[in-house]
Design a protein around this motif. Sequence first.
Motif, PDB file in Angstrom:
ATOM      1  N   ALA A 171     -35.343   0.515  44.191  1.00  0.00           N
ATOM      2  CA  ALA A 171     -34.784  -0.833  44.002  1.00  0.00           C
ATOM      3  C   ALA A 171     -34.589  -1.523  45.352  1.00  0.00           C
ATOM      4  N   ARG A 172     -34.090  -0.777  46.331  1.00  0.00           N
ATOM      5  CA  ARG A 172     -33.808  -1.384  47.632  1.00  0.00           C
ATOM      6  C   ARG A 172     -35.099  -1.837  48.309  1.00  0.00           C
ATOM      7  N   GLU A 173     -36.164  -1.015  48.148  1.00  0.00           N
ATOM      8  CA  GLU A 173     -37.394  -1.320  48.876  1.00  0.00           C
ATOM      9  C   GLU A 173     -38.304  -2.297  48.140  1.00  0.00           C
ATOM     10  N   VAL A 174     -38.282  -2.255  46.806  1.00  0.00           N
ATOM     11  CA  VAL A 174     -39.291  -3.003  46.050  1.00  0.00           C
ATOM     12  C   VAL A 174     -38.710  -4.243  45.363  1.00  0.00           C
ATOM     13  N   ALA A 175     -37.466  -4.170  44.933  1.00  0.00           N
ATOM     14  CA  ALA A 175     -36.923  -5.281  44.142  1.00  0.00           C
ATOM     15  C   ALA A 175     -36.623  -6.496  45.016  1.00  0.00           C
ATOM     16  N   ASP A 176     -36.837  -7.665  44.458  1.00  0.00           N
ATOM     17  CA  ASP A 176     -36.356  -8.891  45.102  1.00  0.00           C
ATOM     18  C   ASP A 176     -34.869  -9.053  44.823  1.00  0.00           C
ATOM     19  N   ARG A 177     -34.513  -8.810  43.564  1.00  0.00           N
ATOM     20  CA  ARG A 177     -33.109  -8.967  43.181  1.00  0.00           C
ATOM     21  C   ARG A 177     -32.667  -7.786  42.335  1.00  0.00           C
ATOM     22  N   VAL A 178     -31.381  -7.554  42.341  1.00  0.00           N
ATOM     23  CA  VAL A 178     -30.786  -6.479  41.543  1.00  0.00           C
ATOM     24  C   VAL A 178     -29.657  -7.065  40.697  1.00  0.00           C
ATOM     25  N   LEU A 179     -29.623  -6.652  39.436  1.00  0.00           N
ATOM     26  CA  LEU A 179     -28.497  -6.979  38.549  1.00  0.00           C
ATOM     27  C   LEU A 179     -27.725  -5.697  38.293  1.00  0.00           C
ATOM     28  N   PHE A 180     -26.418  -5.749  38.434  1.00  0.00           N
ATOM     29  CA  PHE A 180     -25.585  -4.605  38.052  1.00  0.00           C
ATOM     30  C   PHE A 180     -24.883  -4.937  36.749  1.00  0.00           C
ATOM     31  N   LEU A 181     -25.229  -4.152  35.724  1.00  0.00           N
ATOM     32  CA  LEU A 181     -24.702  -4.380  34.377  1.00  0.00           C
ATOM     33  C   LEU A 181     -23.645  -3.317  34.083  1.00  0.00           C
ATOM     34  N   ASP A 182     -22.510  -3.741  33.571  1.00  0.00           N
ATOM     35  CA  ASP A 182     -21.474  -2.778  33.193  1.00  0.00           C
ATOM     36  C   ASP A 182     -20.730  -3.351  31.992  1.00  0.00           C
ATOM     37  N   GLY A 183     -20.654  -2.558  30.919  1.00  0.00           N
ATOM     38  CA  GLY A 183     -19.933  -3.003  29.728  1.00  0.00           C
ATOM     39  C   GLY A 183     -20.492  -4.281  29.120  1.00  0.00           C
ATOM     40  N   GLY A 184     -21.817  -4.456  29.188  1.00  0.00           N
ATOM     41  CA  GLY A 184     -22.442  -5.614  28.557  1.00  0.00           C
ATOM     42  C   GLY A 184     -22.298  -6.908  29.335  1.00  0.00           C
ATOM     43  N   VAL A 185     -21.863  -6.793  30.598  1.00  0.00           N
ATOM     44  CA  VAL A 185     -21.664  -7.978  31.438  1.00  0.00           C
ATOM     45  C   VAL A 185     -22.399  -7.755  32.762  1.00  0.00           C
ATOM     46  N   ILE A 239     -29.507  -2.149  37.231  1.00  0.00           N
ATOM     47  CA  ILE A 239     -28.826  -0.865  37.372  1.00  0.00           C
ATOM     48  C   ILE A 239     -27.506  -0.941  36.609  1.00  0.00           C
ATOM     49  N   GLY A 240     -26.962   0.227  36.312  1.00  0.00           N
ATOM     50  CA  GLY A 240     -25.683   0.243  35.607  1.00  0.00           C
ATOM     51  C   GLY A 240     -25.496   1.543  34.866  1.00  0.00           C
ATOM     52  N   PRO A 241     -24.247   1.854  34.519  1.00  0.00           N
ATOM     53  CA  PRO A 241     -23.974   3.129  33.866  1.00  0.00           C
ATOM     54  C   PRO A 241     -24.598   3.234  32.485  1.00  0.00           C
ATOM     55  N   SER A 242     -24.694   4.459  32.001  1.00  0.00           N
ATOM     56  CA  SER A 242     -25.187   4.732  30.667  1.00  0.00           C
ATOM     57  C   SER A 242     -24.331   3.976  29.647  1.00  0.00           C
ATOM     58  N   GLY A 243     -24.983   3.351  28.669  1.00  0.00           N
ATOM     59  CA  GLY A 243     -24.256   2.633  27.623  1.00  0.00           C
ATOM     60  C   GLY A 243     -23.869   1.215  27.991  1.00  0.00           C
ATOM     61  N   SER A 244     -24.300   0.742  29.175  1.00  0.00           N
ATOM     62  CA  SER A 244     -23.880  -0.596  29.604  1.00  0.00           C
ATOM     63  C   SER A 244     -24.694  -1.714  28.950  1.00  0.00           C
ATOM     64  N   GLY A 245     -25.787  -1.356  28.257  1.00  0.00           N
ATOM     65  CA  GLY A 245     -26.568  -2.368  27.549  1.00  0.00           C
ATOM     66  C   GLY A 245     -27.928  -2.656  28.162  1.00  0.00           C
ATOM     67  N   LYS A 246     -28.364  -1.829  29.118  1.00  0.00           N
ATOM     68  CA  LYS A 246     -29.622  -2.087  29.826  1.00  0.00           C
ATOM     69  C   LYS A 246     -30.830  -2.050  28.897  1.00  0.00           C
ATOM     70  N   SER A 247     -30.916  -0.993  28.087  1.00  0.00           N
ATOM     71  CA  SER A 247     -32.070  -0.893  27.179  1.00  0.00           C
ATOM     72  C   SER A 247     -32.040  -2.007  26.143  1.00  0.00           C
ATOM     73  N   THR A 248     -30.854  -2.289  25.642  1.00  0.00           N
ATOM     74  CA  THR A 248     -30.724  -3.362  24.646  1.00  0.00           C
ATOM     75  C   THR A 248     -31.215  -4.682  25.235  1.00  0.00           C
ATOM     76  N   LEU A 249     -30.849  -4.925  26.477  1.00  0.00           N
ATOM     77  CA  LEU A 249     -31.289  -6.156  27.150  1.00  0.00           C
ATOM     78  C   LEU A 249     -32.815  -6.245  27.175  1.00  0.00           C
ATOM     79  N   LEU A 250     -33.484  -5.176  27.609  1.00  0.00           N
ATOM     80  CA  LEU A 250     -34.950  -5.206  27.661  1.00  0.00           C
ATOM     81  C   LEU A 250     -35.536  -5.378  26.269  1.00  0.00           C
ATOM     82  N   ARG A 251     -34.956  -4.659  25.299  1.00  0.00           N
ATOM     83  CA  ARG A 251     -35.514  -4.703  23.945  1.00  0.00           C
ATOM     84  C   ARG A 251     -35.357  -6.092  23.322  1.00  0.00           C
ATOM     85  N   CYS A 252     -34.323  -6.804  23.714  1.00  0.00           N
ATOM     86  CA  CYS A 252     -34.180  -8.182  23.227  1.00  0.00           C
ATOM     87  C   CYS A 252     -35.244  -9.093  23.849  1.00  0.00           C
ATOM     88  N   VAL A 253     -35.590  -8.828  25.116  1.00  0.00           N
ATOM     89  CA  VAL A 253     -36.534  -9.720  25.801  1.00  0.00           C
ATOM     90  C   VAL A 253     -37.899  -9.695  25.125  1.00  0.00           C
TER      91      VAL A 253
END
Length: 240
Positions: free
Chosen positions: A199-213, A33-47
């Motif tokens: 996320a609360r019901e299904v995820a085992d873990r949550v990452l909060f991404l903000d500003g690429g961190v 999870i994280g705000p728009s522009g925080s790098g979430k899509s980039t992270l997935l696309r790198c994987v």
Amino acid sequence: MIELDDVRKSYGAVPVLKGITASVARGEVVCVIGPSGSGKSTLLRCVNGLESYDGGAIRVNGRRVDRADRSIRAVRVQVSMVFQRFNLFPHRTALENVVEGPIFVKGERRAEAEARGRDLLARVGLAGREEARPPQLSGGQQQRVAIARALAMRPDAILFDEPTSALDPELVGEVLGVMRALAEDGMTMLVVTHEIGFAREVADRVLFLDGGVIVEQGPARRVLTEPEHPRTRDFLRRVL
Ligand code: ADP
Ligand code: MG
């Protein structure tokens, strides 16, 4: 299964991922999870090698993801991706969309790929819609075709990039329901989503991404109900 070790990426001079260290174990569901522009899509696309990264390392099943290497094709088979905007071929039927990868990427025989494709469409609740083309399907149905297409590659893990963000609100539930069933079947999933309830019901873990961190990560319930970091708290207040 998926390991990120101090992953860094910039677009030109702009750093977008600033040292991401995280992992997804086999059978685990991790939501980002994280705000728009925080790098979430980039992270997935790198994987899965849709983007290159500049520093650190990403490993899938122990093998380094290197976009410039031929082995990237194997990584893309091991890790399928489901996009916000479905990315189906509009002129092909649901079944043709699902069997394209198995036949042309994996070299499976058409008859077998189609039999399995029908099973997968049934599994996502689309039995009887095999011959429909994307424009004849609702957004929720198209996204379920996209999930069946991802499953058709027999991936070890599936990456979801805001799979319900482009859907009308009344269609979100049917897609989340399919994802929940996949999670219950033990599929390894890395999911970028704003659906905090999911996320609360299904995820085992949550990452909060903000500003690429990664500002905070931990067990889903802990991060989502008792966030430690003020930025996480602030973000959750805004999306809930
Ligand atoms: P998110 O998915 O969290 O909204 P993205 O990973 O899409 O974030 O984008 C992170 C940052 O990188 C944003 O500032 C975005 O503008 C920038 N960005 C994304 N893709 C590109 C690109 N292809 N070229 C230049 N900048 C990009
Ligand atoms: Mg995004």
